[in-house]
Design a protein around this motif. Structure first.
Motif: not given
Length: 492
Positions: A55, A58-59, A64-66, A75, A78, A81
């Motif tokens: 991480l 930016k995260h 975080y999205s993938e 998804q 923030k 995280i």
């Protein structure tokens, strides 16, 4: 002559070498095909996507999205995280790891394997983050979302579940669907572990649509509200006129009304969609308990009717009402205690709206079996009572006793109405449990949600003794009002 660099003395040795070579070639080809099959099966069974990364800032700022092909999407906001990073120990490097499995075969749930009505119908997504490792499902964090593809689009009622590593089963608490599409479902969860979608499977039987479920919920709320008011009026009538009515019958009616009223009130609480696991345990437990209590009082109603209408000389049982009360209020407590003692987390969020028993085994031996037994008992009593009353009706007609004949006819009507009230709704319910179609579902909901109203009709509106008590009370009130008006007139 040489075969693979080896000199052969005669033709016999040559043939042996050629046969050996062909055999070894065949074995190697078979092993190659087997290896290819195992590889393909392993890819199908095991992971199809894997991501592991550290991480960054930016995260922390944007989340975080993938996207994992068409199988899954993750998804993580923030806030989630940041919560994980703040909860790390020392200089522990915060890493997110995601694995998407194409099949759930690696997650063996024995209860689910025995349950033919439900199945996992999606890839399995495994999400681990930093110190949220093997026991990640125990740590609650700000919710995040993921989307999983449906393997079979004809299955219905998707539920977001996670893999409980301590019990080796799929559970629902902490997860809920937030967007259901025809070929995918988006879930929101507050912990990190392995996730999948659990569906209801009914083969070729058409399941209930979301519109039907909404209508059934509205009907349930309206019907239960009417029943709660009716049962409250019924209890008030039975208590107020207790001296004018049969003592034993009044107390049995009162206990049946009270148990049904308590069940309906708990049922209303059960429709609040709370995801608190402790709350769900208590609501499911009390729902189960008061259903069994209500059914036992229904059986006592039938037995009491049998004593009064079938036996020529009524049976005297010492402490009759005390024994009935101990059986009806005590036996369900024993059954519920056994369920709690033998099943870990016995009651949980079983469906979108209902907290109920987790185990199918407990459902059958602690719920279906007792109710089926009481329905069978009531049916036998109904046949015995009906046979005696029809015989009395025939004798009365032969001797031209109109009054006796009309009394017997009223008893037959009352018996039929009561047995229909006590058994018919749940007979429809057994059909509805096995075949979840709109028609039996609507019949079950309407008949059962209004059961308190039917009971009020039977015990008050259609009961001659209660109507006489009402009439006497109204006449007394009217005469008192007339006397009061006359006295006021004379005073003036």
């Amino acid at each position: 002559r040489r075969v693979h660099g080896a000199e052969v003395a005669d033709s016999k040795s040559l043939r042996f070498s050629e046969d050996l070579y062909d055999s070894l070639t065949s074995i190697m080809n078979s092993l190659g095909r087997m290896s290819t099959m195992i590889t393909k099966f392993s890819r199908k069974l095991s992971r199809i996507h894997i991501v592991s990364m550290q991480l960054t800032k930016k995260h922390l700022d944007s989340g975080y999205s993938e996207q994992f092909g068409s199988d899954a999407k993750l998804q993580i906001p923030k806030e989630t995280i940041q919560e994980v990073v703040n909860g790390s120990v020392g200089d522990f490097i915060n890493i997110i790891g995601v694995i998407v499995y194409n099949s759930s075969k690696l997650f063996y749930d024995q209860q689910l394997e025995l349950n033919e009505s439900q199945a996992i119908n999606s890839p399995v997504i495994s999400i681990k983050m930093s110190n949220f490792g093997k026991t990640g499902f125990r740590h609650k964090i700000p919710p995040f979302t993921f989307t999983l593809r449906h393997h079979v689009t004809s299955y219905r009622n998707p539920r977001c579940v996670y893999w409980n590593e301590s019990d080796n089963n799929w559970r629902r608490d902490g997860c809920k669907p937030v967007d259901i599409q025809s070929n995918s479902t988006t879930c929101q969860c507050d912990h990190m572990t392995n996730f999948a979608l659990l569906f209801d499977v009914y083969g070729n039987v058409e399941n209930l649509t979301s519109a039907n479920q909404l209508v059934l919920k509205i009907i349930s709320l309206v019907g239960v509200s009417v029943s709660v008011i009716s049962l409250s009026m019924n209890l008030a009538t039975l208590i107020y006129y207790r001296r004018l009515l049969d003592e034993n019958l009044t107390k049995i009616h009162s206990n049946l009304s009270l148990s049904l009223l308590l069940f309906l009130l708990v049922f209303l609480l059960n429709m609040t969609n709370s995801e608190d696991s402790t709350y769900c345990v208590f609501i499911g437990l009390f729902c189960h308990y008061f259903i069994l209590v209500t059914w036992l009082w229904m059986g006592i109603e039938a037995f009491n009717m049998y004593i009064n209408l079938v036996k020529v000389f009524p049976i005297y049982i010492k402490y009759y009402l005390i024994i009935c009360g101990l059986i009806a209020w005590g036996l369900p407590a024993v059954v519920c205690s056994v369920v709690m003692a033998t099943e870990t987390d016995s009651y949980h969020l079983q469906d979108i709206n209902v907290c109920w028993m987790k185990s199918n085994c407990a459902f059958y031996y602690a719920f279906i079996a007792p109710i089926a037994g009481i329905i069978l008992f009531n049916s036998v009593v109904f046949v015995l009572i009906l046979r005696v009353l029809l015989r009395k009706q025939s004798i009365s007609k032969t001797k031209n006793r109109n009054s006796a004949s009309s009394t017997t006819l009223r008893q037959i009507k009352a018996c039929v109405f009561l047995m229909a009230l006590l058994g018919l709704p749940w007979m429809v319910g057994f059909i509805q449990f096995e075949v979840l179609q709109p028609v039996p579902s609507y019949l079950f909901v309407i008949l059962n949600s209004l059961q308190g109203f039917w009971l009020f009709l039977f015990q008050n509106v259609l009961n001659e003794s209660t109507r006489r008590a009402w009439s006497a009370s109204i006449s007394k009130t009217s005469s008192t009002s007339v006397k009061s008006i006359r006295n006021n007139t004379r005073t003036r």
